[in-house]
Scaffold this active site. Structure first.
Site, PDB file in Angstrom:
ATOM      1  N   ASN A 210      14.914  65.768 -36.467  1.00  0.00           N
ATOM      2  CA  ASN A 210      14.001  66.904 -36.683  1.00  0.00           C
ATOM      3  C   ASN A 210      12.791  66.450 -37.492  1.00  0.00           C
ATOM      4  O   ASN A 210      12.691  65.283 -37.866  1.00  0.00           O
ATOM      5  CB  ASN A 210      14.745  68.067 -37.353  1.00  0.00           C
ATOM      6  CG  ASN A 210      15.327  67.643 -38.686  1.00  0.00           C
ATOM      7  OD1 ASN A 210      14.607  67.258 -39.593  1.00  0.00           O
ATOM      8  ND2 ASN A 210      16.659  67.680 -38.786  1.00  0.00           N
ATOM      9  N   LYS A 289      22.770  51.190 -24.046  1.00  0.00           N
ATOM     10  CA  LYS A 289      21.611  52.016 -23.727  1.00  0.00           C
ATOM     11  C   LYS A 289      21.820  52.733 -22.389  1.00  0.00           C
ATOM     12  O   LYS A 289      22.190  52.089 -21.395  1.00  0.00           O
ATOM     13  CB  LYS A 289      20.370  51.133 -23.657  1.00  0.00           C
ATOM     14  CG  LYS A 289      19.099  51.939 -23.460  1.00  0.00           C
ATOM     15  CD  LYS A 289      17.882  51.045 -23.421  1.00  0.00           C
ATOM     16  CE  LYS A 289      16.673  51.885 -23.034  1.00  0.00           C
ATOM     17  NZ  LYS A 289      15.508  51.083 -22.732  1.00  0.00           N
ATOM     18  N   PRO A 305      29.664  68.672 -39.596  1.00  0.00           N
ATOM     19  CA  PRO A 305      30.203  69.405 -40.753  1.00  0.00           C
ATOM     20  C   PRO A 305      29.056  70.036 -41.526  1.00  0.00           C
ATOM     21  O   PRO A 305      27.958  69.476 -41.586  1.00  0.00           O
ATOM     22  CB  PRO A 305      30.879  68.307 -41.587  1.00  0.00           C
ATOM     23  CG  PRO A 305      30.273  67.018 -41.136  1.00  0.00           C
ATOM     24  CD  PRO A 305      29.857  67.227 -39.698  1.00  0.00           C
ATOM     25  N   ILE A 307      27.619  70.435 -44.817  1.00  0.00           N
ATOM     26  CA  ILE A 307      27.833  69.720 -46.083  1.00  0.00           C
ATOM     27  C   ILE A 307      27.900  70.709 -47.246  1.00  0.00           C
ATOM     28  O   ILE A 307      28.798  70.657 -48.089  1.00  0.00           O
ATOM     29  CB  ILE A 307      26.700  68.687 -46.308  1.00  0.00           C
ATOM     30  CG1 ILE A 307      26.656  67.707 -45.136  1.00  0.00           C
ATOM     31  CG2 ILE A 307      26.888  67.960 -47.630  1.00  0.00           C
ATOM     32  CD1 ILE A 307      25.469  66.767 -45.131  1.00  0.00           C
ATOM     33  N   LYS A 337      22.708  83.536 -45.914  1.00  0.00           N
ATOM     34  CA  LYS A 337      23.238  82.176 -46.165  1.00  0.00           C
ATOM     35  C   LYS A 337      23.745  82.023 -47.588  1.00  0.00           C
ATOM     36  O   LYS A 337      24.723  81.315 -47.837  1.00  0.00           O
ATOM     37  CB  LYS A 337      22.130  81.144 -45.927  1.00  0.00           C
ATOM     38  CG  LYS A 337      22.015  80.807 -44.463  1.00  0.00           C
ATOM     39  CD  LYS A 337      20.920  79.843 -44.193  1.00  0.00           C
ATOM     40  CE  LYS A 337      20.601  79.935 -42.716  1.00  0.00           C
ATOM     41  NZ  LYS A 337      19.456  79.145 -42.346  1.00  0.00           N
TER      42      LYS A 337
HETATM   43  O1  C5P Z   1      22.776  76.827 -41.956  1.00  0.00           O
HETATM   44  P1  C5P Z   1      21.456  76.244 -42.278  1.00  0.00           P
HETATM   45  O2  C5P Z   1      21.234  74.903 -41.690  1.00  0.00           O
HETATM   46  O3  C5P Z   1      20.261  77.101 -42.023  1.00  0.00           O
HETATM   47  O4  C5P Z   1      21.499  76.118 -43.895  1.00  0.00           O
HETATM   48  C1  C5P Z   1      20.577  75.429 -44.602  1.00  0.00           C
HETATM   49  C2  C5P Z   1      21.180  74.838 -45.836  1.00  0.00           C
HETATM   50  O5  C5P Z   1      22.446  74.261 -45.556  1.00  0.00           O
HETATM   51  C3  C5P Z   1      20.341  73.692 -46.376  1.00  0.00           C
HETATM   52  O6  C5P Z   1      20.467  73.695 -47.782  1.00  0.00           O
HETATM   53  C4  C5P Z   1      20.986  72.476 -45.731  1.00  0.00           C
HETATM   54  O7  C5P Z   1      20.748  71.297 -46.505  1.00  0.00           O
HETATM   55  C5  C5P Z   1      22.442  72.853 -45.709  1.00  0.00           C
HETATM   56  N1  C5P Z   1      23.188  72.283 -44.581  1.00  0.00           N
HETATM   57  C6  C5P Z   1      24.194  71.374 -44.804  1.00  0.00           C
HETATM   58  N2  C5P Z   1      24.913  70.873 -43.761  1.00  0.00           N
HETATM   59  C7  C5P Z   1      24.649  71.239 -42.502  1.00  0.00           C
HETATM   60  C8  C5P Z   1      23.636  72.178 -42.242  1.00  0.00           C
HETATM   61  C9  C5P Z   1      22.907  72.677 -43.295  1.00  0.00           C
HETATM   62  O8  C5P Z   1      24.414  71.010 -45.980  1.00  0.00           O
HETATM   63  N3  C5P Z   1      25.352  70.729 -41.513  1.00  0.00           N
END
Ligand code: C5P
Length: 405
Positions: A210, A289, A305, A307, A337
């Protein structure tokens, strides 16, 4: 006891009408106990007399680089070593440009190069000069070098314009100096930050990722370290320099970021999840590849996952701060959230705008907690990071105080 007792502050004045406020600033700094030495450029002397600053500071004003008499008393190197903090207020567009380029063509610019003390700059100029691309670029260079900008404020200007470019008021500058010396808001605390994008391999040469630049997370790590914290930064693939005093762990994929965060999280007091973690990854990355042949190619994705949610599901877990990058209904999604991921705070960020957020030097966010929101105005990510760290530190302390009450 005055809050700046015996602090040695070198105050530089450059050309601008705001120099009249610097006279008041000297008085306030001295009232707070600081020792102030004043350096004036010829431009500053055109606006206010050195005699005024001499009377207020109690010391002769330094003006010339190549002055035999002055060098025999306190020479420029001695002055640069004497200072614990160099504050340039007002800082003109010309001075900021010279500082950004490392010029040493007058006493003040030479002192800024020669000193090992932190340098703070309070810009003051016409709003169009402030908005000029060259000035903005120069300011970004200074901030990258750790020279923090104090202000400018916005409002009516001496030239009749209205807009950003006013020097901060003396009491605001004095407060910033006090914060500099006493503001170790995170002293003794361990802060874990994740930042940047992740890369999810499709095959050995391709990946899904991204637009996250990592700038906000790196700025937060730098601001946390400047606030006295012991900082670990888990960084996705970004081309950014490690902030001074920060321990960095480089990762590529979401799974690697997850593992690196979990390896550090139990030894952290605060976790700031600023990374733009990929939500999905290819279920079975090809080991070789993938060759171009079929008209359509399907890649099956599986969830990564979360995090942040993994961290808050653990007990005990650190004070957690998440980020919500949204394109619409920003605050509503952020609140959702905050609750769903059991966060202490969430930083809501509108990424639909091209002037802030992803891959931009600037940002504008709203800090959302269960009991309310605080809007932090648009600013450079570096400046915003300092404001966010101050707010996070205050919330953390209040939260721990409640637990121990
Ligand atoms: O669910 P979303 O991606 O919108 O949530 C954003 C928050 O969750 C951010 O703080 C991002 O660093 C954290 N996040 C994470 N692991 C993921 C997806 C998002 O820690 N797989």
């Amino acid at each position: 006891m005055p809050r700046l007792e015996n602090r040695r502050i070198l105050l530089g004045l450059t050309g601008g009408i705001a120099t009249y406020k610097s006279a008041e600033l000297v008085r306030r700094l001295r009232d707070d106990g600081a020792e102030v030495r004043v350096v004036m450029t010829p431009g500053a002397c055109a606006f206010i007399t050195p005699l005024t600053l001499q009377a207020l500071s109690g010391h002769p004003v330094h003006r010339e680089l190549l002055d035999e008499g002055a060098e025999a008393a306190m020479g420029h190197i001695e002055l640069a070593r004497w200072a614990e903090l160099v504050l340039v207020a007002p800082a003109s567009a010309d001075f900021i440009a010279r500082l950004a380029h490392g010029l040493a063509n007058d006493l003040l610019s030479t002192l800024c190069l020669a000193t090992t003390a932190p340098v703070r700059v309070a810009p003051a100029m016409n709003q169009a000069m402030w908005g000029a691309a060259a000035t903005q670029h120069n300011c970004a260079v200074l901030e990258q070098r750790g020279i923090a900008l104090l202000g400018p404020a916005s409002g009516a200007q001496a030239c009749g314009d209205v807009g950003p470019g006013r020097m901060l008021e003396p009491e605001e500058l004095c407060a910033a100096v006090q914060q500099h010396f006493g503001g170790a808001a995170l002293a003794g605390l361990r802060v874990l930050v994740d930042a940047g994008p992740t890369r999810e391999a499709i095959d050995p040469v391709r990946y899904i990722s991204n637009h996250s630049s990592g700038r906000m997370g790196f700025a937060l790590a730098a601001a946390a370290a400047a606030a006295g914290a012991d900082v670990t930064l888990v960084a996705g693939p970004v081309g950014l320099a490690t902030p001074p005093g920060v321990r960095r762990v480089d990762v590529a994929s979401a799974q690697q970021m997850h593992d690196a965060v979990l390896a550090c999280v139990d030894a952290s007091d605060i976790f700031i999840a600023c990374a733009a973690v990929a939500d999905y990854r290819p279920a079975a990355p090809a080991t070789q590849k993938i060759k171009k042949s079929a008209e359509r190619l399907q890649i099956e994705l599986v969830r990564n996952p979360d995090i942040l949610a993994t961290v808050t599901a653990r007990e005990p877990h650190p004070f957690t701060v998440g980020f919500a990058a949204e394109t619409h209904d920003v605050l509503a999604y952020a609140r959702g959230k905050l609750e769903a991921k059991r966060l202490d705070l969430i930083v809501a960020n509108d990424v639909s705008r091209s002037d802030i957020g992803f891959d931009s030097e600037h940002n504008e966010v709203t800090l959302v907690a269960a009991d309310g929101t605080v809007a932090l105005p648009r600013g450079s990510k570096v400046r915003l990071a300092h404001d966010l760290i101050a707010a996070i530190a205050a919330r953390y302390r209040a939260c721990r105080a409640r637990e121990h009450a």
